[in-house]
Design a protein around this motif. Structure first.
Motif, PDB file in Angstrom:
ATOM      1  N   HIS A  40     -33.043 105.658  74.378  1.00 31.15           N
ATOM      2  CA  HIS A  40     -32.001 106.383  73.634  1.00 31.15           C
ATOM      3  C   HIS A  40     -31.443 105.502  72.515  1.00 31.15           C
ATOM      4  O   HIS A  40     -31.323 105.957  71.366  1.00 31.15           O
ATOM      5  CB  HIS A  40     -30.891 106.810  74.603  1.00 31.15           C
ATOM      6  CG  HIS A  40     -29.731 107.475  73.941  1.00 31.15           C
ATOM      7  ND1 HIS A  40     -29.773 108.784  73.547  1.00 31.15           N
ATOM      8  CD2 HIS A  40     -28.511 107.007  73.591  1.00 31.15           C
ATOM      9  CE1 HIS A  40     -28.609 109.095  72.979  1.00 31.15           C
ATOM     10  NE2 HIS A  40     -27.831 108.043  73.002  1.00 31.15           N
ATOM     11  N   ASN A  41     -31.132 104.248  72.849  1.00 32.24           N
ATOM     12  CA  ASN A  41     -30.585 103.318  71.849  1.00 32.24           C
ATOM     13  C   ASN A  41     -31.598 103.061  70.740  1.00 32.24           C
ATOM     14  O   ASN A  41     -31.220 103.009  69.564  1.00 32.24           O
ATOM     15  CB  ASN A  41     -30.152 102.013  72.514  1.00 32.24           C
ATOM     16  CG  ASN A  41     -28.926 102.212  73.399  1.00 32.24           C
ATOM     17  OD1 ASN A  41     -28.180 103.167  73.218  1.00 32.24           O
ATOM     18  ND2 ASN A  41     -28.735 101.327  74.357  1.00 32.24           N
ATOM     19  N   GLN A  68     -33.382 104.104  65.223  1.00 39.87           N
ATOM     20  CA  GLN A  68     -34.399 104.676  64.330  1.00 39.87           C
ATOM     21  C   GLN A  68     -33.773 105.759  63.450  1.00 39.87           C
ATOM     22  O   GLN A  68     -34.007 105.800  62.237  1.00 39.87           O
ATOM     23  CB  GLN A  68     -35.554 105.272  65.170  1.00 39.87           C
ATOM     24  CG  GLN A  68     -36.753 105.685  64.335  1.00 39.87           C
ATOM     25  CD  GLN A  68     -37.347 104.536  63.546  1.00 39.87           C
ATOM     26  OE1 GLN A  68     -37.700 103.513  64.102  1.00 39.87           O
ATOM     27  NE2 GLN A  68     -37.441 104.686  62.238  1.00 39.87           N
ATOM     28  N   VAL A  69     -32.951 106.609  64.066  1.00 39.03           N
ATOM     29  CA  VAL A  69     -32.294 107.689  63.312  1.00 39.03           C
ATOM     30  C   VAL A  69     -31.397 107.094  62.228  1.00 39.03           C
ATOM     31  O   VAL A  69     -31.397 107.566  61.082  1.00 39.03           O
ATOM     32  CB  VAL A  69     -31.486 108.607  64.268  1.00 39.03           C
ATOM     33  CG1 VAL A  69     -30.536 109.501  63.499  1.00 39.03           C
ATOM     34  CG2 VAL A  69     -32.422 109.451  65.113  1.00 39.03           C
ATOM     35  N   GLN A  71     -31.676 104.154  60.785  1.00 40.25           N
ATOM     36  CA  GLN A  71     -32.547 103.581  59.748  1.00 40.25           C
ATOM     37  C   GLN A  71     -33.083 104.691  58.849  1.00 40.25           C
ATOM     38  O   GLN A  71     -33.081 104.559  57.624  1.00 40.25           O
ATOM     39  CB  GLN A  71     -33.710 102.819  60.379  1.00 40.25           C
ATOM     40  CG  GLN A  71     -33.318 101.469  60.962  1.00 40.25           C
ATOM     41  CD  GLN A  71     -34.410 100.862  61.817  1.00 40.25           C
ATOM     42  OE1 GLN A  71     -35.554 101.300  61.770  1.00 40.25           O
ATOM     43  NE2 GLN A  71     -34.056  99.867  62.607  1.00 40.25           N
ATOM     44  N   ASP A  72     -33.525 105.798  59.475  1.00 41.98           N
ATOM     45  CA  ASP A  72     -34.057 106.932  58.703  1.00 41.98           C
ATOM     46  C   ASP A  72     -32.980 107.475  57.771  1.00 41.98           C
ATOM     47  O   ASP A  72     -33.258 107.850  56.629  1.00 41.98           O
ATOM     48  CB  ASP A  72     -34.548 108.045  59.641  1.00 41.98           C
ATOM     49  CG  ASP A  72     -35.814 107.650  60.396  1.00 41.98           C
ATOM     50  OD1 ASP A  72     -36.386 106.597  60.064  1.00 41.98           O
ATOM     51  OD2 ASP A  72     -36.222 108.388  61.311  1.00 41.98           O
ATOM     52  N   ARG A  73     -31.722 107.524  58.292  1.00 39.11           N
ATOM     53  CA  ARG A  73     -30.609 108.019  57.475  1.00 39.11           C
ATOM     54  C   ARG A  73     -30.442 107.162  56.227  1.00 39.11           C
ATOM     55  O   ARG A  73     -30.269 107.686  55.117  1.00 39.11           O
ATOM     56  CB  ARG A  73     -29.321 107.997  58.296  1.00 39.11           C
ATOM     57  CG  ARG A  73     -28.739 109.357  58.447  1.00 39.11           C
ATOM     58  CD  ARG A  73     -27.396 109.361  59.170  1.00 39.11           C
ATOM     59  NE  ARG A  73     -27.461 110.364  60.220  1.00 39.11           N
ATOM     60  CZ  ARG A  73     -27.290 110.129  61.494  1.00 39.11           C
ATOM     61  NH1 ARG A  73     -27.009 108.920  61.920  1.00 39.11           N
ATOM     62  NH2 ARG A  73     -27.392 111.096  62.371  1.00 39.11           N
ATOM     63  N   VAL A  74     -30.497 105.827  56.412  1.00 37.06           N
ATOM     64  CA  VAL A  74     -30.354 104.895  55.279  1.00 37.06           C
ATOM     65  C   VAL A  74     -31.473 105.148  54.271  1.00 37.06           C
ATOM     66  O   VAL A  74     -31.225 105.290  53.074  1.00 37.06           O
ATOM     67  CB  VAL A  74     -30.364 103.432  55.778  1.00 37.06           C
ATOM     68  CG1 VAL A  74     -30.480 102.466  54.618  1.00 37.06           C
ATOM     69  CG2 VAL A  74     -29.107 103.147  56.591  1.00 37.06           C
ATOM     70  N   VAL A  75     -32.716 105.241  54.776  1.00 37.23           N
ATOM     71  CA  VAL A  75     -33.878 105.462  53.904  1.00 37.23           C
ATOM     72  C   VAL A  75     -33.721 106.793  53.175  1.00 37.23           C
ATOM     73  O   VAL A  75     -33.953 106.888  51.964  1.00 37.23           O
ATOM     74  CB  VAL A  75     -35.188 105.428  54.721  1.00 37.23           C
ATOM     75  CG1 VAL A  75     -36.361 105.898  53.889  1.00 37.23           C
ATOM     76  CG2 VAL A  75     -35.432 104.026  55.250  1.00 37.23           C
ATOM     77  N   ASN A  76     -33.275 107.835  53.909  1.00 37.24           N
ATOM     78  CA  ASN A  76     -33.102 109.158  53.294  1.00 37.24           C
ATOM     79  C   ASN A  76     -32.078 109.101  52.172  1.00 37.24           C
ATOM     80  O   ASN A  76     -32.281 109.706  51.114  1.00 37.24           O
ATOM     81  CB  ASN A  76     -32.661 110.186  54.346  1.00 37.24           C
ATOM     82  CG  ASN A  76     -33.790 110.571  55.276  1.00 37.24           C
ATOM     83  OD1 ASN A  76     -34.935 110.216  55.032  1.00 37.24           O
ATOM     84  ND2 ASN A  76     -33.473 111.279  56.346  1.00 37.24           N
TER      85      ASN A  76
END
Length: 116
Positions: free
Chosen positions: A62-63, A68-69, A71-76
């Motif tokens: 979960h952590n 990952q989510v 990190q994806d948010r930053v990349v997005n």
């Protein structure tokens, strides 16, 4: 047979064995039940350990997914800014081309006038 007292008192060995045997059987049954309870407790203990281990693994997963989510948010967000900048450049470029097209239309009109 004559009563035990007639032979000098006390229970004969066979009578004593008959008294002890049910106690032995009772104790044997109790021992078996104790072992069964201990086995059950051990099984439950192992299951609890397994569950704790499963829960720990689920928490780790979960952590990791949360990381990952994020990190994806930053990349997005970075990608969105790049796309917004790119769109703005493209709009300016399109406006420049529209202006050039307008000039070319005027020139074409002039040439048509000369040709007429």
């Amino acid at each position: 047979g004559s009563p035990p007292a007639a032979r000098g008192g006390g229970s004969p060995p066979a009578a004593r064995a008959r008294v002890l045997r049910p106690i032995d059987a009772y104790m044997a049954r109790n021992d078996l039940r104790v072992r069964q309870v201990e086995d059950t407790q051990n099984t439950h203990g192992r299951r609890i350990d397994q569950h704790d281990s499963d829960i720990a693994e689920i928490r780790r997963n979960h952590n990791n997914l949360e990381d990952q989510v994020n990190q994806d948010r930053v990349v997005n967000t970075e990608t969105r800014h790049i796309v917004i900048g790119s769109n703005a450049r493209n709009r300016r470029h399109n406006n420049e081309i529209r202006g050039e097209n307008a000039e070319i239309r005027v020139e074409n009109d002039e040439i048509r006038g000369e040709n007429a």
